[in-house]
Design a protein around this motif. Structure first.
Motif, PDB file in Angstrom:
ATOM      1  N   ILE A 116      63.650   8.292 -76.437  1.00 51.10           N
ATOM      2  CA  ILE A 116      62.936   8.788 -75.252  1.00 51.10           C
ATOM      3  C   ILE A 116      63.912   9.050 -74.115  1.00 51.10           C
ATOM      4  CG2 ILE A 116      60.734   7.690 -75.820  1.00 51.10           C
ATOM      5  CD1 ILE A 116      62.679   6.209 -73.010  1.00 51.10           C
ATOM      6  N   ASN A 117      63.480   9.886 -73.192  1.00 54.35           N
ATOM      7  CA  ASN A 117      64.211  10.156 -71.965  1.00 54.35           C
ATOM      8  C   ASN A 117      63.231  10.018 -70.811  1.00 54.35           C
ATOM      9  OD1 ASN A 117      66.451  11.191 -70.305  1.00 54.35           O
ATOM     10  ND2 ASN A 117      65.137  12.981 -70.047  1.00 54.35           N
ATOM     11  N   PHE A 118      63.447   9.010 -69.949  1.00 47.25           N
ATOM     12  CA  PHE A 118      62.610   8.844 -68.773  1.00 47.25           C
ATOM     13  C   PHE A 118      62.999   9.874 -67.722  1.00 47.25           C
ATOM     14  CE2 PHE A 118      62.752   4.203 -70.056  1.00 47.25           C
ATOM     15  CZ  PHE A 118      61.434   4.145 -70.473  1.00 47.25           C
ATOM     16  N   HIS A 119      61.998  10.539 -67.137  1.00 46.88           N
ATOM     17  CA  HIS A 119      62.281  11.398 -65.992  1.00 46.88           C
ATOM     18  C   HIS A 119      62.826  10.554 -64.843  1.00 46.88           C
ATOM     19  CE1 HIS A 119      58.946  14.465 -67.259  1.00 46.88           C
ATOM     20  NE2 HIS A 119      60.062  14.640 -67.943  1.00 46.88           N
ATOM     21  N   ARG A 120      63.596  11.179 -63.984  1.00 49.05           N
ATOM     22  CA  ARG A 120      64.107  10.498 -62.798  1.00 49.05           C
ATOM     23  C   ARG A 120      62.943   9.930 -61.992  1.00 49.05           C
ATOM     24  NH1 ARG A 120      67.208  12.975 -57.673  1.00 49.05           N
ATOM     25  NH2 ARG A 120      66.739  14.931 -58.695  1.00 49.05           N
ATOM     26  N   GLY A 121      63.048   8.656 -61.601  1.00 44.33           N
ATOM     27  CA  GLY A 121      62.048   8.007 -60.777  1.00 44.33           C
ATOM     28  C   GLY A 121      60.841   7.463 -61.522  1.00 44.33           C
ATOM     29  N   THR A 122      60.826   7.509 -62.847  1.00 45.00           N
ATOM     30  CA  THR A 122      59.690   7.002 -63.627  1.00 45.00           C
ATOM     31  C   THR A 122      59.725   5.480 -63.702  1.00 45.00           C
ATOM     32  OG1 THR A 122      59.504   8.995 -64.977  1.00 45.00           O
ATOM     33  CG2 THR A 122      58.635   6.959 -65.929  1.00 45.00           C
ATOM     34  N   TRP A 123      58.611   4.841 -63.356  1.00 51.37           N
ATOM     35  CA  TRP A 123      58.486   3.391 -63.512  1.00 51.37           C
ATOM     36  C   TRP A 123      58.437   3.077 -64.999  1.00 51.37           C
ATOM     37  CZ3 TRP A 123      59.415   0.206 -59.713  1.00 51.37           C
ATOM     38  CH2 TRP A 123      59.171   0.599 -58.392  1.00 51.37           C
ATOM     39  N   HIS A 124      59.241   2.089 -65.431  1.00 50.63           N
ATOM     40  CA  HIS A 124      59.263   1.725 -66.847  1.00 50.63           C
ATOM     41  C   HIS A 124      59.575   0.247 -67.018  1.00 50.63           C
ATOM     42  CE1 HIS A 124      63.704   1.572 -67.077  1.00 50.63           C
ATOM     43  NE2 HIS A 124      63.656   2.580 -66.227  1.00 50.63           N
ATOM     44  N   GLY A 125      59.175  -0.269 -68.174  1.00 50.94           N
ATOM     45  CA  GLY A 125      59.527  -1.634 -68.539  1.00 50.94           C
ATOM     46  C   GLY A 125      60.957  -1.687 -69.046  1.00 50.94           C
ATOM     47  N   VAL A 126      61.414  -2.877 -69.337  1.00 50.73           N
ATOM     48  CA  VAL A 126      62.778  -3.055 -69.842  1.00 50.73           C
ATOM     49  C   VAL A 126      62.847  -2.627 -71.299  1.00 50.73           C
ATOM     50  CG1 VAL A 126      63.278  -4.900 -68.196  1.00 50.73           C
ATOM     51  CG2 VAL A 126      62.397  -5.477 -70.479  1.00 50.73           C
ATOM     52  N   LEU A 127      64.057  -2.442 -71.805  1.00 52.67           N
ATOM     53  CA  LEU A 127      64.282  -2.062 -73.192  1.00 52.67           C
ATOM     54  C   LEU A 127      63.666  -3.120 -74.104  1.00 52.67           C
ATOM     55  CD1 LEU A 127      65.553  -0.215 -75.294  1.00 52.67           C
ATOM     56  CD2 LEU A 127      67.723  -1.400 -74.922  1.00 52.67           C
ATOM     57  N   THR A 128      62.799  -2.683 -75.018  1.00 48.42           N
ATOM     58  CA  THR A 128      61.988  -3.617 -75.799  1.00 48.42           C
ATOM     59  C   THR A 128      61.998  -3.286 -77.286  1.00 48.42           C
ATOM     60  OG1 THR A 128      60.568  -3.790 -73.839  1.00 48.42           O
ATOM     61  CG2 THR A 128      59.737  -4.758 -75.865  1.00 48.42           C
ATOM     62  N   PRO A 129      63.102  -3.594 -77.987  1.00 50.04           N
ATOM     63  CA  PRO A 129      63.076  -3.410 -79.442  1.00 50.04           C
ATOM     64  C   PRO A 129      62.169  -4.464 -80.088  1.00 50.04           C
ATOM     65  CG  PRO A 129      65.139  -4.431 -78.770  1.00 50.04           C
ATOM     66  CD  PRO A 129      64.386  -4.109 -77.517  1.00 50.04           C
ATOM     67  N   ILE A 130      61.444  -4.064 -81.133  1.00 48.55           N
ATOM     68  CA  ILE A 130      60.587  -5.009 -81.849  1.00 48.55           C
ATOM     69  C   ILE A 130      61.064  -5.223 -83.279  1.00 48.55           C
ATOM     70  CG2 ILE A 130      58.550  -4.769 -80.394  1.00 48.55           C
ATOM     71  CD1 ILE A 130      57.452  -2.699 -82.368  1.00 48.55           C
ATOM     72  N   HIS A 131      62.213  -4.617 -83.612  1.00 50.90           N
ATOM     73  CA  HIS A 131      62.862  -4.815 -84.904  1.00 50.90           C
ATOM     74  C   HIS A 131      64.364  -4.880 -84.670  1.00 50.90           C
ATOM     75  CE1 HIS A 131      59.104  -3.872 -86.940  1.00 50.90           C
ATOM     76  NE2 HIS A 131      59.008  -2.802 -86.167  1.00 50.90           N
ATOM     77  N   ALA A 132      65.050  -5.677 -85.450  1.00 50.44           N
ATOM     78  CA  ALA A 132      66.508  -5.765 -85.345  1.00 50.44           C
ATOM     79  C   ALA A 132      67.129  -4.604 -86.116  1.00 50.44           C
ATOM     80  CB  ALA A 132      66.985  -7.103 -85.904  1.00 50.44           C
ATOM     81  N   PRO A 133      68.295  -4.152 -85.694  1.00 52.39           N
ATOM     82  CA  PRO A 133      69.019  -4.551 -84.494  1.00 52.39           C
ATOM     83  C   PRO A 133      68.493  -3.807 -83.269  1.00 52.39           C
ATOM     84  CG  PRO A 133      70.304  -2.936 -85.681  1.00 52.39           C
ATOM     85  CD  PRO A 133      69.048  -3.189 -86.503  1.00 52.39           C
ATOM     86  N   GLY A 134      68.767  -4.348 -82.099  1.00 47.62           N
ATOM     87  CA  GLY A 134      68.327  -3.738 -80.853  1.00 47.62           C
ATOM     88  C   GLY A 134      69.431  -2.923 -80.206  1.00 47.62           C
ATOM     89  N   LEU A 135      70.164  -2.167 -81.005  1.00 48.54           N
ATOM     90  CA  LEU A 135      71.316  -1.399 -80.515  1.00 48.54           C
ATOM     91  C   LEU A 135      70.897   0.021 -80.164  1.00 48.54           C
ATOM     92  CD1 LEU A 135      74.366  -1.536 -79.983  1.00 48.54           C
ATOM     93  CD2 LEU A 135      74.705  -0.806 -82.354  1.00 48.54           C
ATOM     94  N   PHE A 136      71.192   0.442 -78.929  1.00 46.47           N
ATOM     95  CA  PHE A 136      70.800   1.755 -78.419  1.00 46.47           C
ATOM     96  C   PHE A 136      71.976   2.434 -77.737  1.00 46.47           C
ATOM     97  CE2 PHE A 136      66.901  -0.454 -78.872  1.00 46.47           C
ATOM     98  CZ  PHE A 136      65.894   0.480 -78.998  1.00 46.47           C
ATOM     99  N   ALA A 137      72.070   3.748 -77.892  1.00 45.61           N
ATOM    100  CA  ALA A 137      72.921   4.563 -77.032  1.00 45.61           C
ATOM    101  C   ALA A 137      72.053   4.980 -75.854  1.00 45.61           C
ATOM    102  CB  ALA A 137      73.430   5.790 -77.780  1.00 45.61           C
ATOM    103  N   VAL A 138      72.584   4.860 -74.648  1.00 43.43           N
ATOM    104  CA  VAL A 138      71.845   5.182 -73.435  1.00 43.43           C
ATOM    105  C   VAL A 138      72.639   6.233 -72.658  1.00 43.43           C
ATOM    106  CG1 VAL A 138      70.889   4.266 -71.288  1.00 43.43           C
ATOM    107  CG2 VAL A 138      70.818   2.884 -73.380  1.00 43.43           C
ATOM    108  N   VAL A 139      71.965   7.313 -72.299  1.00 39.50           N
ATOM    109  CA  VAL A 139      72.567   8.374 -71.496  1.00 39.50           C
ATOM    110  C   VAL A 139      71.903   8.314 -70.134  1.00 39.50           C
ATOM    111  CG1 VAL A 139      73.001  10.844 -71.274  1.00 39.50           C
ATOM    112  CG2 VAL A 139      72.888   9.800 -73.560  1.00 39.50           C
ATOM    113  N   ASP A 140      72.700   8.010 -69.108  1.00 37.74           N
ATOM    114  CA  ASP A 140      72.150   7.931 -67.759  1.00 37.74           C
ATOM    115  C   ASP A 140      73.209   8.243 -66.718  1.00 37.74           C
ATOM    116  OD1 ASP A 140      73.554   5.499 -67.913  1.00 37.74           O
ATOM    117  OD2 ASP A 140      71.857   4.262 -67.354  1.00 37.74           O
ATOM    118  N   ARG A 141      72.795   8.166 -65.468  1.00 36.16           N
ATOM    119  CA  ARG A 141      73.655   8.509 -64.342  1.00 36.16           C
ATOM    120  C   ARG A 141      74.723   7.440 -64.126  1.00 36.16           C
ATOM    121  NH1 ARG A 141      73.638   6.455 -59.250  1.00 36.16           N
ATOM    122  NH2 ARG A 141      74.498   7.733 -57.592  1.00 36.16           N
ATOM    123  N   ILE A 142      75.952   7.909 -63.981  1.00 33.83           N
ATOM    124  CA  ILE A 142      77.066   7.057 -63.578  1.00 33.83           C
ATOM    125  C   ILE A 142      77.523   7.583 -62.226  1.00 33.83           C
ATOM    126  CG2 ILE A 142      79.372   6.222 -64.160  1.00 33.83           C
ATOM    127  CD1 ILE A 142      77.201   5.439 -66.235  1.00 33.83           C
ATOM    128  N   GLY A 143      77.408   6.754 -61.205  1.00 31.32           N
ATOM    129  CA  GLY A 143      77.783   7.203 -59.868  1.00 31.32           C
ATOM    130  C   GLY A 143      77.657   6.073 -58.873  1.00 31.32           C
TER     131      GLY A 143
END
Length: 163
Positions: A116-143
């Motif tokens: 998924i990709n959250f739009h800028r400013g979208t309220w969301h819960g924390v990262l919630t894997p329900i199966h192992a492993p919980g490894l994710f690549a995350v693309v977001d703002r660095i600044g």
């Protein structure tokens, strides 16, 4: 006493107000690599006020249902994409903005192979894997500058069960 929120299947239509579903639904946009690889092109809109796009790795602990939702966050300066690095599902919790705080939360469960990709400013819960492993690549703002708002609920919600 908490309110229970049922998990919904993650579909592009249901999730559209909050962001993009990243998957390989439909036919590839084109075939590449001598016809051995389908390219599903430009599946998310990255949106940053400033800074640059960065790729990070998150290794999250697996959660069990039911979940307690007592806090949501948003990133006002940039979108945020979560791409699981295994073929497992995870829970995505979102809410519309209601005057600077989260409105009624919704909870989605992905199918294996969806990100998924959250739009800028979208309220969301924390990262919630329900199966192992919980490894994710995350693309977001660095600044520079703050890019995190948190909201803590007076009465938490319970996330569980499916619709």
């Amino acid at each position: 006493m908490s309110t229970t929120i049922r998990l919904e299947p993650l579909t592009a239509e249901a999730f559209a107000p909050f962001g993009d579903v990243l998957d390989t639904s439909g036919a590839p946009d084109k075939m590449i690599n001598a016809g051995l690889c389908g390219r599903y092109h430009d599946r998310a809109t990255l949106d940053f006020s400033d800074g640059k796009a960065g790729i990070s790795l998150f290794d999250a602990q697996v959660r069990t249902l039911p979940l307690t939702l007592d806090m949501m966050e948003r990133h006002p300066e940039g979108s945020q994409a979560f791409l699981p690095m295994s073929h497992t599902s995870f829970v995505v919790i979102v809410a519309p903005d209601a005057g600077g705080k989260p409105g009624q939360p919704r909870a989605f469960v992905t199918t294996a192979g969806q990100g998924i990709n959250f739009h800028r400013g979208t309220w969301h819960g924390v990262l919630t894997p329900i199966h192992a492993p919980g490894l994710f690549a995350v693309v977001d703002r660095i600044g520079s500058g703050a890019n995190l708002d948190e909201y803590w609920f007076d009465t938490p919600f319970t996330i569980g069960g499916t619709t």
